[in-house]
Design an enzyme around this catalytic site. Structure first.
Site, short mmCIF file in Angstrom:
data_model
loop_
_atom_site.label_atom_id
_atom_site.label_comp_id
_atom_site.label_asym_id
_atom_site.label_seq_id
_atom_site.Cartn_x
_atom_site.Cartn_y
_atom_site.Cartn_z
N ASP A 34 0.85 -1.19 0.00
CA ASP A 34 0.00 0.00 0.00
C ASP A 34 0.89 1.24 0.00
OD1 ASP A 34 -3.21 0.57 1.03
OD2 ASP A 34 -1.77 2.22 1.10
N ASN A 96 -12.84 -3.08 2.68
CA ASN A 96 -13.88 -2.05 2.73
C ASN A 96 -14.78 -2.19 1.51
OD1 ASN A 96 -12.79 -0.80 5.08
ND2 ASN A 96 -11.17 0.07 3.79
N VAL A 105 -11.00 2.84 -3.57
CA VAL A 105 -10.64 2.31 -4.88
C VAL A 105 -11.64 1.21 -5.23
CG1 VAL A 105 -8.87 1.20 -6.29
CG2 VAL A 105 -8.20 2.84 -4.52
N HIS A 109 -10.36 -5.39 -3.17
CA HIS A 109 -9.04 -5.62 -2.58
C HIS A 109 -9.19 -5.92 -1.11
CE1 HIS A 109 -9.98 -1.31 -2.31
NE2 HIS A 109 -9.31 -1.30 -1.16
N HIS A 111 -6.87 -5.56 2.48
CA HIS A 111 -5.68 -5.04 3.13
C HIS A 111 -5.17 -6.12 4.08
CE1 HIS A 111 -6.71 -0.67 2.33
NE2 HIS A 111 -7.90 -1.23 2.18
P1 5GP Z 1 -9.71 1.43 0.45
O1 5GP Z 1 -9.88 2.72 1.16
O2 5GP Z 1 -10.39 1.45 -0.90
O3 5GP Z 1 -10.09 0.24 1.26
O4 5GP Z 1 -8.16 1.26 0.19
C1 5GP Z 1 -7.48 1.74 -0.92
C2 5GP Z 1 -6.01 1.72 -0.60
O5 5GP Z 1 -5.28 1.91 -1.79
C3 5GP Z 1 -5.56 2.81 0.37
O6 5GP Z 1 -5.01 2.22 1.55
C4 5GP Z 1 -4.50 3.60 -0.41
O7 5GP Z 1 -3.42 3.99 0.37
C5 5GP Z 1 -4.11 2.62 -1.50
N1 5GP Z 1 -3.69 3.24 -2.73
C6 5GP Z 1 -4.31 4.26 -3.38
N2 5GP Z 1 -3.65 4.56 -4.51
C7 5GP Z 1 -2.58 3.71 -4.56
C8 5GP Z 1 -1.53 3.56 -5.50
O8 5GP Z 1 -1.42 4.24 -6.52
N3 5GP Z 1 -0.60 2.58 -5.25
C9 5GP Z 1 -0.69 1.79 -4.13
N4 5GP Z 1 0.27 0.86 -3.97
N5 5GP Z 1 -1.68 1.93 -3.22
C10 5GP Z 1 -2.61 2.87 -3.44
#
Ligand code: 5GP
Length: 126
Positions: A34, A96, A105, A109, A111
């Protein structure tokens, strides 16, 4: 019916349009660090197929994709040495789904978080 947007950031990572720090890859999944880590180990595991969230994935992916995705979880945890059976102290999985869960995103996915005491599962707001 899925409203998957193939311009989301993880779709771009899967296509190789933008880089990632890859941890693991097989036929079904890509796993990478991440970009904004919340723990010493903060790894994302994503399916290679186009699914918006866990609902879309479980409802529409093939059994092979679902099994392949799930098998990648311990593979990543063992590879990183964070599972208790690989010498680590354990890890937490979070996925999430939707706005109140703060999914940012829209490509399914999970985490994988480890490397420090993660405390209780959620911070109480009371
Ligand atoms: P969500 O909030 O959708 O559960 O998690 C999305 C995750 O994607 C976040 O923890 C954020 O830091 C990560 N993320 C967003 N953009 C990028 C990216 O360009 N590269 C990587 N490696 N992680 C990303």
């Amino acid at each position: 019916m899925s409203n998957y947007d193939n311009q989301n950031i993880f779709a771009k990572i899967l296509r190789g349009d933008i880089p990632c720090e890859k941890i693991y890859e097989d036929e079904y999944v890509l796993s990478f660090k991440d970009v904004n880590p919340q723990a010493p180990s903060h790894i994302l595991i994503i399916p290679k197929g186009a699914y918006t969230d866990i609902n879309d994935f479980i409802e529409n992916a093939s059994n092979e994709e679902i099994i392949g995705f799930n098998k990648a979880i311990p593979a990543v945890a063992h590879q990183l040495g964070i599972s208790e059976t690989s010498g680590g102290k354990g890890y937490r999985l979070i996925s999430n789904a939707g706005s109140e869960a703060h999914q940012t995103v829209a490509h399914f996915h999970i985490h994988l978080l480890a490397g420090r005491n993660l405390g209780p599962m959620l911070v109480s707001i009371k």
